[in-house]
Design an enzyme around this catalytic site. Sequence first.
Site, PDB file in Angstrom:
ATOM      1  N   ARG A  51      23.551 106.474  89.955  1.00  0.00           N
ATOM      2  CA  ARG A  51      23.816 106.340  91.391  1.00  0.00           C
ATOM      3  C   ARG A  51      22.976 105.227  92.018  1.00  0.00           C
ATOM      4  O   ARG A  51      23.453 104.501  92.903  1.00  0.00           O
ATOM      5  CB  ARG A  51      23.554 107.681  92.090  1.00  0.00           C
ATOM      6  CG  ARG A  51      24.672 108.715  91.803  1.00  0.00           C
ATOM      7  CD  ARG A  51      24.171 110.134  91.994  1.00  0.00           C
ATOM      8  NE  ARG A  51      25.208 111.138  91.869  1.00  0.00           N
ATOM      9  CZ  ARG A  51      25.696 111.621  90.717  1.00  0.00           C
ATOM     10  NH1 ARG A  51      25.247 111.153  89.551  1.00  0.00           N
ATOM     11  NH2 ARG A  51      26.622 112.559  90.717  1.00  0.00           N
ATOM     12  N   GLY A 116      30.954 109.722  80.983  1.00  0.00           N
ATOM     13  CA  GLY A 116      31.884 110.212  82.001  1.00  0.00           C
ATOM     14  C   GLY A 116      31.389 109.874  83.394  1.00  0.00           C
ATOM     15  O   GLY A 116      32.180 109.554  84.301  1.00  0.00           O
ATOM     16  N   SER A 185      32.654 119.834  90.607  1.00  0.00           N
ATOM     17  CA  SER A 185      32.310 118.630  89.847  1.00  0.00           C
ATOM     18  C   SER A 185      31.663 117.568  90.722  1.00  0.00           C
ATOM     19  O   SER A 185      32.283 117.030  91.643  1.00  0.00           O
ATOM     20  CB  SER A 185      33.563 118.042  89.193  1.00  0.00           C
ATOM     21  OG  SER A 185      33.284 116.721  88.762  1.00  0.00           O
ATOM     22  N   ASP A 333      24.882 121.256  82.098  1.00  0.00           N
ATOM     23  CA  ASP A 333      24.541 120.486  80.896  1.00  0.00           C
ATOM     24  C   ASP A 333      23.540 121.218  79.991  1.00  0.00           C
ATOM     25  O   ASP A 333      23.200 120.719  78.914  1.00  0.00           O
ATOM     26  CB  ASP A 333      23.963 119.125  81.285  1.00  0.00           C
ATOM     27  CG  ASP A 333      25.025 118.229  81.920  1.00  0.00           C
ATOM     28  OD1 ASP A 333      26.228 118.432  81.656  1.00  0.00           O
ATOM     29  OD2 ASP A 333      24.650 117.325  82.696  1.00  0.00           O
ATOM     30  N   LYS A 360      33.560 118.256  78.078  1.00  0.00           N
ATOM     31  CA  LYS A 360      32.364 117.396  78.109  1.00  0.00           C
ATOM     32  C   LYS A 360      32.464 116.369  76.973  1.00  0.00           C
ATOM     33  O   LYS A 360      33.542 116.084  76.488  1.00  0.00           O
ATOM     34  CB  LYS A 360      31.105 118.260  78.017  1.00  0.00           C
ATOM     35  CG  LYS A 360      30.894 119.149  79.246  1.00  0.00           C
ATOM     36  CD  LYS A 360      30.607 118.314  80.471  1.00  0.00           C
ATOM     37  CE  LYS A 360      30.451 119.161  81.715  1.00  0.00           C
ATOM     38  NZ  LYS A 360      30.396 118.354  82.932  1.00  0.00           N
ATOM     39  N   ARG A 364      32.155 121.523  74.027  1.00  0.00           N
ATOM     40  CA  ARG A 364      30.811 122.081  73.777  1.00  0.00           C
ATOM     41  C   ARG A 364      30.836 123.570  73.476  1.00  0.00           C
ATOM     42  O   ARG A 364      29.967 124.065  72.749  1.00  0.00           O
ATOM     43  CB  ARG A 364      29.898 121.808  74.982  1.00  0.00           C
ATOM     44  CG  ARG A 364      29.372 120.413  74.986  1.00  0.00           C
ATOM     45  CD  ARG A 364      28.274 120.194  76.000  1.00  0.00           C
ATOM     46  NE  ARG A 364      27.845 118.804  75.896  1.00  0.00           N
ATOM     47  CZ  ARG A 364      27.270 118.116  76.865  1.00  0.00           C
ATOM     48  NH1 ARG A 364      27.021 118.687  78.034  1.00  0.00           N
ATOM     49  NH2 ARG A 364      26.913 116.864  76.675  1.00  0.00           N
TER      50      ARG A 364
HETATM   51  C1  S3P Z   1      27.108 114.637  86.429  1.00  0.00           C
HETATM   52  C2  S3P Z   1      27.884 115.730  86.733  1.00  0.00           C
HETATM   53  C3  S3P Z   1      28.264 116.758  85.740  1.00  0.00           C
HETATM   54  C4  S3P Z   1      27.387 116.684  84.494  1.00  0.00           C
HETATM   55  C5  S3P Z   1      27.207 115.284  84.015  1.00  0.00           C
HETATM   56  C6  S3P Z   1      26.543 114.426  85.084  1.00  0.00           C
HETATM   57  C7  S3P Z   1      26.801 113.653  87.495  1.00  0.00           C
HETATM   58  O1  S3P Z   1      29.615 116.548  85.355  1.00  0.00           O
HETATM   59  O2  S3P Z   1      27.942 117.494  83.482  1.00  0.00           O
HETATM   60  O3  S3P Z   1      26.403 115.240  82.839  1.00  0.00           O
HETATM   61  O4  S3P Z   1      25.884 112.829  87.322  1.00  0.00           O
HETATM   62  O5  S3P Z   1      27.474 113.708  88.540  1.00  0.00           O
HETATM   63  P1  S3P Z   1      30.858 117.139  86.207  1.00  0.00           P
HETATM   64  O6  S3P Z   1      30.899 116.474  87.505  1.00  0.00           O
HETATM   65  O7  S3P Z   1      32.062 116.837  85.369  1.00  0.00           O
HETATM   66  O8  S3P Z   1      30.586 118.613  86.329  1.00  0.00           O
END
Ligand code: S3P
Length: 451
Positions: A51, A116, A185, A333, A360, A364
């Site tokens: 971010r 992701g 999420s 996580d 994930k 997982r």
């Molecule tokens: C994250 C949000 C989570 C987490 C990922 C990091 C983030 O995923 O599992 O490792 O930095 O916003 P989700 O938004 O898919 O829950």
Amino acid sequence: MVLNQKPVTFDDHSPSSDPAPTKEEDRLEAIASPNLDGDIAIPGDKSMSHRALILGGLATGTTVIHGLLESEDVLRTAEAVRAFGPAVERLGEGHWTVTGARWESPAAPIDCGNSGTAARLLIGAAAGFALQASFVGDGSLSQRPMARILEPLRRMGAMADGDFLPVTVRGGHLKRIHHVNASASAQVKSALLLAGIQAEGGVEIIEPAASRDHSENMLRAFGCDVQSSRGRINLDGGCRLTATSVDIPGDPSSAAFPLVAALISPGSNVCVRSVMINPLRAGLFDTLRAMGARLDVAPRGQKGGEALADITAAYGRLQGVEVSAERAPSMIDEYPVLAVAAAFASGRTILHGLAELRVKECDRLAAIVQGLRACGVDATAEEDTLVIVGADGPPPGGGSVEAHGDHRIAMSFLVFGLASRAPVTVDSAASIATSFPGFAELMRTIGGRIA
Ligand code: S3P
């Protein structure tokens, strides 16, 4: 086998430029290591690092970042932000600057690697501009669902083909939407907030349960007014970001590994300093305490707008626990390493609400069950519930665990092997560098026998 986990630097320009490790090089073994002992710091928070780079790239002026996590995932984001036009510079370890600019079409596809967070947040941010960009990822990322961000972005006015990477996005001229998130999420919420910065009228998101709020906190630090109340997050249109300085504290998701190792290895006492303890990330620590863990959380003020603590874990007996689905977002996580703690506890541990674990870096839920069984532990997953029958002490171990290219599965089973009766081997050791470069070396400094 010792894996050469050389720290990745931005000067490499390509986090994946190293030749793929051989099967042998990609394995690590953990051997029983009683009396883990030490006082350590862990690398910066991954969510905040992504971010900080992206918001810095959207802001007017030069943002200075300290404590940036220099892992492969985050370096993907650094490269991507630079490809859109902002200047991104590495001045020293964890010390970076980002000078924002109007984002333009990149010359080549944006490679998000295994991340992701990089993919979803960057697609959201890019969609706000009148540009065209293609996004690609590795085999795992290419199978992860992107419809959850692309569908609302299309309603805002962006164009994107397909629901999986590779995807090409044409952005700009976005309009406000009101989006009800199907799951808690933070990546979806953040993608829409980042798009909403450029959208006429901003954006509103409703969450079924609160997900991590680093985007909201950091947007405020960059001067943007984000209102958040009872699962409703609103960003007004016309918000302007002004460069600031961001100090990134230690990642609680990484701290979890040495702390759980200390809880299950006889005679251990380990302190991890300056861990971020945002309540929306601290579910693991609450759960471990409910299991009887000897965890001491000593508040240490604030860093980068987030609460900090020094956390000490000492070996002791653990009891199984039942955890409701409501806690899942705050420890999403951490289920792999919690499952390891549960395997050493007395009685059953029942964990509900784990559907998101299926999408994930790997499935997982399946990987945890497979890994535990390979190490002699009775575990089952039914729909979104995981049941683990604890061994009330060290389980057999001795397994060769497939981590399916997933960093957290690999680290969790190495932690397992530090306290099980027989050593544990994991594959996919190279994946650890996506979130925690230097993991094995750091564990060795507290007495962990990982090689
Ligand atoms: C994250 C949000 C989570 C987490 C990922 C990091 C983030 O995923 O599992 O490792 O930095 O916003 P989700 O938004 O898919 O829950």
